[in-house]
Design a protein around this motif. Structure first.
Motif, PDB file in Angstrom:
ATOM      1  N   ILE A 189     -36.079  -7.779   2.712  1.00  0.00           N
ATOM      2  CA  ILE A 189     -35.281  -8.538   1.735  1.00  0.00           C
ATOM      3  C   ILE A 189     -35.736  -8.206   0.314  1.00  0.00           C
ATOM      4  O   ILE A 189     -34.917  -7.883  -0.555  1.00  0.00           O
ATOM      5  N   TYR A 190     -37.043  -8.293   0.091  1.00  0.00           N
ATOM      6  CA  TYR A 190     -37.562  -7.989  -1.254  1.00  0.00           C
ATOM      7  C   TYR A 190     -37.159  -6.585  -1.688  1.00  0.00           C
ATOM      8  O   TYR A 190     -36.807  -6.350  -2.842  1.00  0.00           O
ATOM      9  N   GLY A 191     -37.224  -5.661  -0.743  1.00  0.00           N
ATOM     10  CA  GLY A 191     -36.881  -4.275  -1.046  1.00  0.00           C
ATOM     11  C   GLY A 191     -35.426  -4.155  -1.486  1.00  0.00           C
ATOM     12  O   GLY A 191     -35.114  -3.512  -2.491  1.00  0.00           O
ATOM     13  N   ALA A 192     -34.531  -4.797  -0.723  1.00  0.00           N
ATOM     14  CA  ALA A 192     -33.093  -4.709  -1.046  1.00  0.00           C
ATOM     15  C   ALA A 192     -32.822  -5.310  -2.429  1.00  0.00           C
ATOM     16  O   ALA A 192     -32.049  -4.757  -3.221  1.00  0.00           O
ATOM     17  N   VAL A 193     -33.479  -6.440  -2.717  1.00  0.00           N
ATOM     18  CA  VAL A 193     -33.303  -7.079  -4.029  1.00  0.00           C
ATOM     19  C   VAL A 193     -33.856  -6.166  -5.136  1.00  0.00           C
ATOM     20  O   VAL A 193     -33.234  -5.983  -6.187  1.00  0.00           O
ATOM     21  N   ASP A 194     -35.010  -5.589  -4.878  1.00  0.00           N
ATOM     22  CA  ASP A 194     -35.646  -4.728  -5.867  1.00  0.00           C
ATOM     23  C   ASP A 194     -34.761  -3.514  -6.178  1.00  0.00           C
ATOM     24  O   ASP A 194     -34.561  -3.144  -7.336  1.00  0.00           O
ATOM     25  N   ILE A 195     -34.203  -2.924  -5.129  1.00  0.00           N
ATOM     26  CA  ILE A 195     -33.321  -1.763  -5.313  1.00  0.00           C
ATOM     27  C   ILE A 195     -32.127  -2.151  -6.197  1.00  0.00           C
ATOM     28  O   ILE A 195     -31.794  -1.456  -7.167  1.00  0.00           O
ATOM     29  N   MET A 196     -31.507  -3.271  -5.871  1.00  0.00           N
ATOM     30  CA  MET A 196     -30.349  -3.712  -6.668  1.00  0.00           C
ATOM     31  C   MET A 196     -30.765  -4.013  -8.111  1.00  0.00           C
ATOM     32  O   MET A 196     -30.027  -3.730  -9.062  1.00  0.00           O
ATOM     33  N   SER A 197     -31.969  -4.565  -8.260  1.00  0.00           N
ATOM     34  CA  SER A 197     -32.414  -4.908  -9.619  1.00  0.00           C
ATOM     35  C   SER A 197     -32.675  -3.655 -10.453  1.00  0.00           C
ATOM     36  O   SER A 197     -32.381  -3.625 -11.648  1.00  0.00           O
ATOM     37  N   HIS A 198     -33.199  -2.602  -9.836  1.00  0.00           N
ATOM     38  CA  HIS A 198     -33.394  -1.353 -10.587  1.00  0.00           C
ATOM     39  C   HIS A 198     -32.053  -0.834 -11.090  1.00  0.00           C
ATOM     40  O   HIS A 198     -31.905  -0.423 -12.243  1.00  0.00           O
ATOM     41  N   ALA A 199     -31.072  -0.847 -10.179  1.00  0.00           N
ATOM     42  CA  ALA A 199     -29.744  -0.347 -10.562  1.00  0.00           C
ATOM     43  C   ALA A 199     -29.169  -1.197 -11.693  1.00  0.00           C
ATOM     44  O   ALA A 199     -28.573  -0.665 -12.645  1.00  0.00           O
ATOM     45  N   MET A 200     -29.362  -2.518 -11.617  1.00  0.00           N
ATOM     46  CA  MET A 200     -28.801  -3.398 -12.651  1.00  0.00           C
ATOM     47  C   MET A 200     -29.560  -3.291 -13.975  1.00  0.00           C
ATOM     48  O   MET A 200     -28.973  -3.480 -15.040  1.00  0.00           O
ATOM     49  N   GLU A 201     -30.839  -3.005 -13.915  1.00  0.00           N
ATOM     50  CA  GLU A 201     -31.581  -2.814 -15.176  1.00  0.00           C
ATOM     51  C   GLU A 201     -31.006  -1.634 -15.960  1.00  0.00           C
ATOM     52  O   GLU A 201     -30.941  -1.664 -17.185  1.00  0.00           O
TER      53      GLU A 201
END
Lengths: 387, 387
Positions: A189-201
């Motif tokens: 879960i943390y990984g999926a959120v982190d991936i999306m957050s990188h893209a959104m940054e």
């Protein structure tokens, strides 16, 4: 579109049974190999044994640095540097996720640097060279396997700092989705959120005219949102794991943000939280990001509206821009709730006791962010709403 | 997702006034520089003079090979090889589009190869090394500025062949959108069509589970469709030119097709047409591609349907899969018609006289294509419907 240079030399080796490629890659660099890893999950899932067997067959001399922490510590980096120097290491093989790779980057630079590597991490000096290293990635999240970025925590000063150097691109990274089958639910879960957050940054960027990059970010977000539930329901879904793993690399290897400049305040704020409370990065980022977007909605509205329509399938008919953006933001939060990500800092027993300490660490010069600048006061409010 | 390796070492230098970067890049490679270019448009638009001034200031010794053809010829490659050997060239700087870069790749390999470079192009031998070279790109189209691919025509045997070698990635490529302001309308159209066709060749792939790549291809197609009309209306629209230029590189630098395998029959067929009639590649490809899709609609329907909905905004409600795909295909043709691209081989005075000759050249072993295999008969029919 802003001017940019893209030059990513990392060799990405992706797919089933690709660990065997070590036989071709490792001998290019020497025979004294330091293996770096974390808490030992690679021993439970067999990657450790398979790697050692492969290296033994190559007649490599193996050294080990284990126990690298989830937020890797400067003290551990020092340990690795000493080992590299004493044992005249030719090449480091990092087996693990972002923490192991980030620590390895600092070790690779520190081993060939005469001063204190902390001076490089704090930006007081620049790396001129580094030991070559490769990675065997075991979790979809970081992007560190194909970028020149590392985050190191100094527990003496309670600083968690991001640094970069063109010398710390991995020589190669081996990504076998099967290696991520045993990643626990929470880390997935943390990984999926982190991936999306990188893209959104990247996405919340002030650079004009980046239509291809914006759409590629949206593509990646949609794809992660499709794949994550599959993997959470069935951890051994090869195609789902492959998709997440590939998205993790693509989110942060420099491809999506060519000509964009991003914001990165949320990451900076989360690093400050982690530096004080040592919480998982993906957990923290998922809590803070929606509050950052909402706090700066005057600035983020246009991009959030676009995300709402293109990624979160918000029907714009009859709604104002603000309503569309708000609706998209709500669905972003719902998406992460459905993954099972924490949505309050309270979930980590963080209360308002040390808000100012965290805010000051996040914005030591009083201002952060490339797209929607945050003052110390903004950061404090974002943290307060995240509690 | 299929296993893949991605490793693209080219340094992409993108944006306004980036030609100046030659001052940093060129001295890394030596002082005897061969400049390669085409028909002289770089003399009219000033790029030639600016490059020579920059190199003169670096005290470089300059040699020139000009007149590289639109479909670059083996005889010209031989000329370049002789020049490199006689003048002990250290580095080649290609200034132009795909043709100049493709010829330069063959020259770079041939200069360090003892045999006949045609043996490498025909796949009878492999390159083991190449002279380093860089590019200054002057048209959005090819992708050759950031890939290891080259197409060379042998007019003696009337063969136009694609070959690749890991040694022919450019060391760097400089992409200044301003350099493309003076590209004539027709070439701009061909370029836009060629870019879209590269993306679609990846897209029609049999590899399972490529959701991110499919969406990235769709992103690129949508973006080109948005930018091309702007640039055709206003050739000096910086942002539009920048978008096309960036899309051209991204369509064919290995990023979009990681884990995909594509089809490429349309390119092979077009190369056969060009080998016989010497027509512009982008012109030919735009004529043939829709006919290839239609001819193989049983196989291409699913992907064409997806394209129809996601890129061509076809409303799927109440339509069968076939109807949606057909509607999408119609809109693809309309898009290219609106660009002003030719839609019949007759536009190039090509009739049915040499159909079989072209088909045999395209499918010498009787079968081409990675996704929807085409026999000699299929190729003949596709060509016939393209007349």
């Amino acid at each position: 579109m802003e001017n940019f240079t893209f030059n990513n030399p990392t060799k990405l080796i992706f797919g089933r049974d690709t660990l065997d490629e070590l036989k071709t890659e490792i001998p290019k660099y020497g025979s004294r190999i330091l293996i770096t890893y974390g808490g030992g999950s690679i021993k439970r899932n067999g990657i450790y044994d398979r790697t050692l067997d492969l290296l033994a067959a190559l007649d490599m001399q193996i050294f080990e640095l284990s126990g690298i922490e989830a937020n890797p510590r400067l003290t551990t980096v020092y340990e690795g540097i000493t080992l590299c120097r004493e044992e005249k290491i030719d090449f480091i093989l990092a087996i693990g996720g972002g923490s192991v790779i980030d620590a390895t980057k600092a070790i690779a630079v520190g081993a060939l640097y005469e001063g204190d590597v902390w001076d490089i991490i704090t930006g007081q000096d620049e790396a001129k060279k580094a030991l070559p290293f490769g990675t065997v990635l075991t979790i979809a999240a970081t992007g560190s396997e194909m970028n020149p970025i590392s985050v190191i925590t100094n527990w003496e000063t309670k600083e968690k700092l991001l640094w970069t150097s063109p010398y710390v691109y991995p020589a190669f990274s081996i990504l076998d989705p099967v290696h991520t089958f045993s990643v626990p639910k929470e880390q997935t879960i943390y990984g999926a959120v982190d991936i999306m957050s990188h893209a959104m940054e990247h996405y919340f960027s002030a650079a004009p005219n980046t239509p291809l990059n914006e759409r590629m970010v949206e593509s990646l977000l949609t794809t992660v949102m499709e794949a994550a539930p599959k993997v959470l329901a069935n951890p051994e879904d090869y195609e789902g794991r492959a998709t997440l793993l590939f998205c993790g690399t693509m989110a942060f290897n420099g491809v999506l943000n060519q000509g964009m400049n991003g914001d990165w305040s949320t990451h900076v704020i989360e690093h400050a939280v982690s530096a004080v409370y040592d919480i998982p990065h993906g957990g923290g980022i998922g809590i803070i990001f929606p509050h950052w977007i909402r706090h700066h909605l005057d600035t983020t509205e246009k991009k959030m509206k676009q995300l709402a329509i293109r990624v979160f399938e918000v029907d714009p008919v009859g709604k104002s821009d603000r309503e569309i953006a708000e609706e998209g933001l709500k669905r972003l939060r719902q998406t992460w709730d459905q993954f099972g990500a924490p949505n309050r800092l309270m979930d980590y027993q963080i209360d308002d006791q040390r808000l100012l300490e965290m805010a000051s660490k996040a914005a030591p010069s009083g201002r952060i962010g490339g797209f929607a600048p945050s003052t110390l006061e903004d950061v404090t409010e974002i943290l307060k709403s995240s509690l």
